[in-house]
Scaffold this active site. Structure first.
Site, PDB file in Angstrom:
ATOM      1  N   GLU A  98      26.119  16.683   5.229  1.00 31.99           N
ATOM      2  CA  GLU A  98      26.214  18.103   4.929  1.00 31.99           C
ATOM      3  C   GLU A  98      27.302  18.769   5.773  1.00 31.99           C
ATOM      4  OE1 GLU A  98      22.212  16.593   3.905  1.00 31.99           O
ATOM      5  OE2 GLU A  98      23.449  16.511   5.713  1.00 31.99           O
ATOM      6  N   PRO A 103      27.275   1.223  11.007  1.00 33.02           N
ATOM      7  CA  PRO A 103      25.941   1.790  10.765  1.00 33.02           C
ATOM      8  C   PRO A 103      25.977   3.312  10.710  1.00 33.02           C
ATOM      9  CG  PRO A 103      26.129   1.064  13.036  1.00 33.02           C
ATOM     10  CD  PRO A 103      27.380   0.613  12.342  1.00 33.02           C
ATOM     11  N   ARG A 104      25.061   3.880   9.954  1.00 30.77           N
ATOM     12  CA  ARG A 104      24.974   5.341   9.848  1.00 30.77           C
ATOM     13  C   ARG A 104      24.649   5.963  11.199  1.00 30.77           C
ATOM     14  NH1 ARG A 104      26.754   9.162   6.220  1.00 30.77           N
ATOM     15  NH2 ARG A 104      25.414  10.992   6.224  1.00 30.77           N
ATOM     16  N   GLU A 147      35.058   7.514  13.165  1.00 29.56           N
ATOM     17  CA  GLU A 147      36.128   6.566  12.843  1.00 29.56           C
ATOM     18  C   GLU A 147      35.983   5.980  11.439  1.00 29.56           C
ATOM     19  OE1 GLU A 147      37.994   4.667  16.680  1.00 29.56           O
ATOM     20  OE2 GLU A 147      35.960   3.900  16.422  1.00 29.56           O
TER      21      GLU A 147
END
Length: 425
Positions: free
Chosen positions: A68, A273-274, A316
């Protein structure tokens, strides 16, 4: 036309959140600790500021998490150019870290106040915004009602409702009307969300479709020096990215990479990874699977022996998309609804995704129609698809179509900016 009256459900919510404020703060503290949040800023969740309020007009914009936040970043930039300060609040530590790096001059970040009467009162007393903007599906009754009481205009932008959310609201139509009718403007991602909300909005003029703000966002930044260095390290090896993975998805990606390396022995996987704070657990899992792992956060370089590069850092993602022709957009094998496909499309990537993508159903549907993304059902399909795309003409087709799709995606951001500015007190 006056907003719909408050329901018993909302009145009970107000009472319970007032009584339960200490419990809510304890829960927020646990989340901060679990995500390595800055404990000296936990008081922001109580509505207590850690920064001074700038002079002049101030717009408050709330975006719960990374996706968001990134969707509104360019919009924030547009607003500060109109001689207004912008206070951006988020809930997650990850989003806060990215905000610290990428917010433009004239905008600043605080953690969002808890939706309790006490925290909301402190927050609004201090910041006194001229406009409150909530992003996507952020419906916080105490904050919405407190803004109304103080005469602060309220907007919901990039509004999105899943089929499950629509069904849930239709079970409580009067409560839905009481909340949604208190927004001065609601701008929706899709016509289907607009049509679903029409039953709950008392003013037709308050509801419109603006498109997905994520589609209008600029390409992610890339550190060109790092791109050159890593490009030399990778050389001409086949490379693919698994982006924004969640718990449980790394095992799928690991199994898929086993298939990829069985057909392209020197292939490199970049796994981003998130939530980078899961890096230790992911590295342990990958090594248990037998992979030679280099880790970005530890500064470990990519060598010819590296099979998986664990990109457990923030900010990144654009670098990884720049380096790879093939991207799996994860969050689509876990029940989180998928993640942003527009970002890799800006980098001419061939985009793959799993079957769980409710948050981007329209985008992926349109991309499938124009052969700009490929759905894979499981680890086997993922591995075979990645391996099959290397050195295949189909790779260039998917890349070109993804770029064409995101270039053509329409979102009238200037109109959104003008609409929001017209609402300011």
């Amino acid at each position: 036309m006056a907003p719909a009256p408050l329901t018993l459900t909302i009145r009970l919510y107000k009472a319970l959140t007032a009584i339960g404020a200490p419990l809510a703060l304890c829960a927020a503290r646990r989340r901060f600790e679990a995500t390595n949040g800055p404990m000296d800023r936990l008081t922001e969740r109580k509505g207590q500021p850690s920064l001074a309020r700038p002079d002049g007009p101030l717009i408050w914009m709330h975006a719960v998490s990374v996706g968001e936040f990134l969707s509104i970043l360019d919009l924030v930039g547009d607003l500060v150019k109109r001689d207004t300060s912008v206070l951006v609040t988020t809930t997650t530590t990850t989003a806060a870290d990215i905000a610290a790096k990428r917010l433009p001059e004239g905008a600043f970040h605080q953690f969002a106040p808890l939706d309790t009467p006490q925290a909301t009162r402190r927050f609004l007393d201090f910041w006194a915004p001229d406009l409150a903007i909530f992003v996507e599906s952020e419906i916080w009754p105490n904050q919405i009602l407190a803004c109304e009481t103080r005469g602060i205009p309220r907007a919901l932008i990039n509004a999105r409702l899943s089929a499950k959310s629509v069904a849930s609201w239709h079970k409580r139509p009067k409560t839905a009307q009481a909340l949604f009718s208190r927004f001065d403007r609601i701008m929706c991602q899709t016509d289907s969300t607009r049509d679903a909300l029409a039953a709950f909005v008392t003013k037709d003029a308050a509801l419109s479709t603006s498109g997905d703000m994520k589609a209008a966002a600029a390409p992610l930044p890339v550190d060109t020096a790092e791109a050159q260095t890593l490009g030399v390290d990778i050389g001409d090896r086949p490379v693919w990215v698994a982006s924004s993975t969640h718990e449980g998805e790394e095992s799928i990606v690991s199994a898929a990479h086993g298939i990829v390396t069985s057909q392209a022995q020197n292939a490199l996987l970049i796994l981003a990874p998130r939530h980078p704070e899961r890096g230790d657990a992911i590295e342990t899992q990958l090594r248990a699977d037998g992979w030679n792992v280099a880790r970005r956060s530890a500064g470990t370089p990519i060598t010819p022996e590296t099979q998986v590069y664990l990109a457990d850092t923030l900010g990144e993602t654009g670098l990884w998309y720049h380096l790879s022709p093939i991207v799996l957009v994860a969050g689509s094998f876990a029940p989180v609804g998928g993640h942003n496909p527009y970002e890799p499309a800006h980098f001419d990537c061939a985009i793959l995704h799993g079957p769980l993508y409710a948050n981007f159903a329209q985008a992926y549907g349109e991309m499938a129609d124009c052969d700009a993304a490929l759905e894979v059902e499981d680890a086997t399909a993922l591995g075979l698809s990645v391996a099959g795309l290397f050195n295949s003409p189909r790779l260039r087709t998917l890349q070109d179509n993804a770029h064409t799709y995101v270039t053509a995606a329409k979102n009238n951001r200037d109109t959104v900016v003008q609409t929001l500015l017209s609402l300011r007190t």
